[in-house]
Design an enzyme around this catalytic site. Structure first.
Site, short mmCIF file in Angstrom:
data_model
loop_
_atom_site.label_atom_id
_atom_site.label_comp_id
_atom_site.label_asym_id
_atom_site.label_seq_id
_atom_site.Cartn_x
_atom_site.Cartn_y
_atom_site.Cartn_z
N GLU A 115 5.67 28.28 10.21
CA GLU A 115 4.69 26.96 8.88
C GLU A 115 4.38 25.98 10.23
O GLU A 115 4.06 25.95 11.42
CB GLU A 115 5.81 25.30 8.31
CG GLU A 115 7.13 26.63 8.12
CD GLU A 115 8.10 24.77 7.73
OE1 GLU A 115 7.64 23.80 8.06
OE2 GLU A 115 9.30 25.41 7.35
N LYS A 117 2.38 23.30 12.19
CA LYS A 117 2.58 22.00 12.63
C LYS A 117 1.66 21.40 12.38
O LYS A 117 0.59 21.29 13.27
CB LYS A 117 2.73 22.00 13.95
CG LYS A 117 3.12 21.35 14.12
CD LYS A 117 3.79 20.37 15.91
CE LYS A 117 4.84 19.83 16.35
NZ LYS A 117 3.82 18.76 16.75
N ASP A 119 -0.83 17.81 11.90
CA ASP A 119 -0.95 16.77 12.14
C ASP A 119 -1.19 15.37 11.88
O ASP A 119 -2.82 14.89 11.38
CB ASP A 119 -2.40 16.91 13.67
CG ASP A 119 -2.43 16.10 14.62
OD1 ASP A 119 -1.44 15.26 15.02
OD2 ASP A 119 -3.37 16.33 15.44
N TYR A 229 8.43 19.50 4.42
CA TYR A 229 8.72 21.00 4.75
C TYR A 229 9.94 20.87 5.40
O TYR A 229 11.05 21.77 5.91
CB TYR A 229 7.78 20.99 6.70
CG TYR A 229 7.81 19.46 7.03
CD1 TYR A 229 9.11 19.15 7.46
CD2 TYR A 229 6.34 19.07 7.70
CE1 TYR A 229 8.89 17.88 8.51
CE2 TYR A 229 6.88 17.50 8.03
CZ TYR A 229 7.69 17.11 9.04
OH TYR A 229 7.48 16.00 9.80
N LYS A 317 2.94 25.23 20.13
CA LYS A 317 0.94 24.88 20.20
C LYS A 317 0.03 25.42 20.31
O LYS A 317 0.06 26.73 21.21
CB LYS A 317 1.14 23.95 21.96
CG LYS A 317 2.66 22.60 21.29
CD LYS A 317 2.14 21.55 20.12
CE LYS A 317 1.50 20.74 19.76
NZ LYS A 317 2.26 19.53 20.61
N CYS A 411 -37.38 11.21 39.26
CA CYS A 411 -37.18 12.58 38.51
C CYS A 411 -35.95 12.54 40.20
O CYS A 411 -36.53 12.58 41.09
CB CYS A 411 -38.26 13.39 38.78
SG CYS A 411 -36.79 15.02 38.24
N CYS A 414 -37.79 16.51 41.63
CA CYS A 414 -39.20 15.98 42.64
C CYS A 414 -39.43 15.04 42.98
O CYS A 414 -40.69 14.81 43.45
CB CYS A 414 -40.23 16.78 41.32
SG CYS A 414 -40.61 15.63 40.17
N CYS A 429 -39.22 13.18 33.38
CA CYS A 429 -40.06 13.53 34.58
C CYS A 429 -41.71 13.80 34.19
O CYS A 429 -41.75 14.60 33.39
CB CYS A 429 -39.19 14.30 35.21
SG CYS A 429 -40.45 14.69 36.62
N CYS A 434 -42.61 20.36 38.29
CA CYS A 434 -41.58 19.40 38.65
C CYS A 434 -40.19 21.01 38.50
O CYS A 434 -40.51 21.41 37.76
CB CYS A 434 -40.72 18.22 38.10
SG CYS A 434 -38.79 18.29 37.95
S1 IVH Z 1 10.67 19.74 11.33
C1 IVH Z 1 13.93 18.60 14.11
N1 IVH Z 1 8.42 21.00 10.14
O1 IVH Z 1 6.41 17.37 14.30
C2 IVH Z 1 12.64 19.99 12.89
N2 IVH Z 1 8.16 19.32 11.55
O2 IVH Z 1 7.60 17.36 17.06
C3 IVH Z 1 11.10 18.84 12.95
N3 IVH Z 1 5.65 18.68 12.61
O3 IVH Z 1 8.03 14.87 13.71
C4 IVH Z 1 10.42 19.16 12.06
N4 IVH Z 1 4.63 19.67 11.34
O4 IVH Z 1 5.72 15.34 12.13
C5 IVH Z 1 8.68 19.79 11.15
N5 IVH Z 1 5.98 22.31 9.65
C6 IVH Z 1 7.10 21.43 9.88
C7 IVH Z 1 5.64 20.71 11.11
C8 IVH Z 1 6.71 19.27 11.30
C9 IVH Z 1 4.59 18.95 11.60
C10 IVH Z 1 6.23 17.16 13.20
C11 IVH Z 1 6.50 16.16 12.70
C12 IVH Z 1 7.83 15.79 13.64
C13 IVH Z 1 7.09 16.45 14.38
C14 IVH Z 1 8.08 17.19 15.70
#
Ligand code: IVH
Length: 673
Positions: A115, A117, A119, A229, A317, A411, A414, A429, A434
């Site tokens: 999935e 991740k 932010d 999620y 990451k 400058c 020069c 300048c 120059c």
């Molecule tokens: S699963 C133990 N799924 O990542 C499982 N987390 O570093 C942890 N996060 O606090 C959660 N997208 O804020 C999961 N698709 C995703 C996620 C996700 C973002 C964040 C979440 C969690 C942090 C863990």
């Protein structure tokens, strides 16, 4: 007061209808009524509920507008801790994760769900018998803050589970990430600026700040949304896999991210990571990696958890595009037009997979505005392949010995006087000979869009200028084999190629020639317009400012600098020398290169009807300069028909033949593309 039975019915009906409309709008993205219609229904429901508060049930859509402010947030423990994730930074880490799982489970095959991740801000939503009764932040993972009122204002979070496809569980704790979409974030910041409020640094900060409001009516004005999620404690229902859990959560009415791959092998996980990294810039929200989860929940349970993170999941990451580093020094560079640009020298840091050791600081005003000092810790970003820049200074980490930077009044190359350009932040300048300016001007002159002297790279130009072999544009054409061979590291073959490239560059189109001169405010586009208008250098040099200014698409600034450039005796001299050296300027229409990558290049067009803003002869000229052929009759070979007012039989014929028809505005847009 006895309640009117029909009012109770009306309230119930409105609650149901509004809930469905909200889901259609926020989750399905398929509204069937207008916003104002929704507001009208909601207003009616607010009216009834304020008259009979007992009708204001916990999942009433009226709860979304916010409640009176709290004094403080309460804290509440999570029934199951909200863990964090271990990080993987390269494919090997993921392989290692997989090998460990294989070993611990003693199986030979494991499928995963991968999935994005997200932010944002992690939250937990508690549904008792299908009704949202509590929402908490992740907090320290063991306990979080109760933000129920704030969360109720988020349109995409169901206040009641949709149980059309699955029975209602007695208890369901849903976990997900609250985010703000990029475009909503930009809108929010724009509105804040308009009100004189500070901008948020990024969507995550904006989401966190919005959830931390004690007054949920403020949260209600913020464009928050969610992707879910996972789950915490569940009673009265069971899931077998992560994939199936996500599918069920979707039926309950929760937004589930669409870029999720379920039931895939570890190899597929790794190729999905690459794909995700590719689409990342096009996503409407920010992600900072991929979460890889063992798909089967029984396997998850068997693998278990460490203190802070599970063994069954890992976050892979993306390389950071933001990083903090120290500003070691600030130097000043001199550009082609003499502009002094301050540049930060940084303690080398990896940003987005690339080591970064400099960042542009733009100008003195920018340094003052961000209060950038030598010795500061700074947050830097690298977006795409642009030069890294300093986002902000981390003032809390100042020690007190940081040095305030002053722009030099001479400058740095020069040592001539510098002056500030009226109404601009730039300091320049003023010495046109120059050396720094010369180097940059030569680099521009020989670049691809100018004389295109292939092989004459930046390093060689530096050498040529430093050794005094090139003191003006004209000198470039006198470079011969002997002279070039004297330069360090010049192999014979490359010298021969260079001499050839210089010779070939002597035949040049008028517009490229103009571009190469590096006249202020005269980029590719302006150079092309000038070339088309005046045809020859003599004509242009004889033109007065007014005529130039009146060219469609030409700016006042360009006209001024063109006049100034050709009025300068030294410039005239150099042009004379360039021509003496054998440079032949060709009319653009006959020049060897046309804009081969333009949409009109190599295409046949027919113009018909009356054009409103463009002169037909001018259009024809421009199209031809872009490499198009303009003919008078429509045939199967015609690529575009430009139809002006009162277009007649040609338009009909074009339509019959399936030729693309453009109106005048389309044409203008495409010419400029
Ligand atoms: S699963 C133990 N799924 O990542 C499982 N987390 O570093 C942890 N996060 O606090 C959660 N997208 O804020 C999961 N698709 C995703 C996620 C996700 C973002 C964040 C979440 C969690 C942090 C863990």
């Amino acid at each position: 007061m006895k309640m009117d039975h029909s009012l109770k019915e009306e309230a119930k009906r409105l609650q149901k209808e509004l809930t469905e409309h909200s889901r259609r709008y926020h989750v399905l993205d398929e509204p069937i009524i207008t916003d104002s219609e929704y507001d009208r229904l909601l207003k009616r429901l607010v009216e009834i509920e304020s008259q009979y508060p007992e009708l204001s049930v916990a999942d009433s859509p009226t709860k979304r507008v916010g409640a009176p402010p709290l004094d403080a947030f309460e804290s509440a423990p999570h029934s199951i801790p909200m863990l964090s994730l271990d990080n993987a930074f390269e494919d090997d880490d993921v392989h290692w994760f997989h090998e460990r799982n294989i070993k611990n489970l003693d199986v030979n095959k494991i499928l995963y769900t991968a999935e994005p991740k997200l932010d944002g801000v992690a939250v937990e939503l508690t549904y008792e018998n299908g009704i949202l009764t509590r929402a908490t932040t992740r907090g320290d993972g063991i306990k979080g803050e109760v933000i129920t009122e704030n969360v109720r204002t988020i349109g995409s979070i169901p206040l009641r589970l949709n149980t059309e496809q699955n029975p209602v569980p007695a208890l369901l704790e849903v976990r997900g990430e609250i985010i703000i979409m990029q475009k909503d974030f930009e809108g929010l910041n724009k509105r804040r600026l308009g009100k004189g409020e500070a901008e948020f640094a990024n969507p995550r900060n904006a989401a966190a700040g919005s959830l931390r409001q004690l007054d949920s009516r403020v949260t209600a004005t913020r464009p928050l949304t969610i992707f879910v999620y996972g789950v915490g404690m569940v009673k009265g229902m069971a899931f077998e896999t992560q994939a199936q859990m996500l599918a069920v959560l979707k039926t309950f009415g929760f937004p589930v991210n669409k870029h999720i791959q379920t039931g895939i092998s570890i190899k597929e996980v790794l190729s999905f990571y690459k794909k995700l990294a590719e689409i990342r810039p096009d996503l409407e929200y920010e992600i900072d990696g991929m979460v890889i989860k063992v798909d089967r929940l029984d396997m998850q349970q068997a693998l278990g958890e460490k203190i802070k993170s599970p063994r069954w999941a890992i976050a892979y990451k993306f390389p950071a595009v933001q990083e903090t580093t120290t500003i070691l020094d600030i130097i000043v560079q001199v550009g082609r037009t003499g502009t002094l640009t301050p540049v930060a020298l940084l303690e080398p840091t990896k940003v987005g997979g690339v080591i970064v050791s400099r960042a542009t600081l733009h100008n003195a005003d920018e340094i003052k505005r961000k209060d950038i000092r030598v010795g500061d810790r700074a947050l830097i970003v690298r977006a795409g392949d642009v030069i890294p820049k300093v986002v902000k200074i981390i003032k809390s980490q100042r020690k007190g010995n940081e040095l305030v930077f002053e722009m030099p009044d001479r400058c740095p190359v020069c040592n001539s006087q510098v002056r500030r350009v009226a109404d601009e932040a730039a300091i320049k300048c003023i010495n046109i000979s120059c050396q720094a300016q010369l180097t940059q001007r030569i680099k521009h002159f020989v670049s691809k869009k100018g004389f295109d002297m292939e092989g004459l790279g930046k390093k060689i130009v530096d050498q040529l200028v430093n050794e005094g072999l090139v003191t003006s544009f004209a000198d470039l054409f006198t470079l011969d084999k002997d002279c070039l061979e004297k330069l360090d590291r010049q192999a014979e073959k490359s010298v021969a190629n260079l001499v050839k490239a210089i010779e070939e560059s002597k035949k040049i189109s008028f517009s490229r020639f103009l571009f190469a001169l590096g006249i202020d405010h005269t980029g590719e586009n302006a150079a092309r317009l000038l070339a088309l208008e005046f045809d020859t250098l003599e004509n242009l040099m004889a033109a007065d400012k007014e005529i130039i200014e009146n060219i469609h698409g030409m700016g006042e600034k360009t006209a001024g600098s063109v006049i100034r450039f050709f009025g300068n005796r030294e410039n005239k001299n150099i042009i004379h020398q360039i021509l003496e050296a054998g440079v032949r300027i060709e009319n653009d229409l006959f020049a060897r290169e046309t804009e081969s990558n333009h949409a009109f290049s190599g295409k046949t067009l027919v113009l018909t009807g009356t054009l409103e803003t463009l002169k037909r002869t001018e259009v024809k000229k421009r199209l031809e300069a872009l490499g198009a052929k303009v003919t008078s009759s429509v045939s199967a070979k015609t690529n575009f028909l430009v139809a002006g007012r009162d277009a007649g039989s040609k338009l009909k014929k074009a339509v019959n033949l399936g030729v693309t028809v453009l109106d005048e505005n389309d044409l203008i847009e495409m010419i400029h593309d």
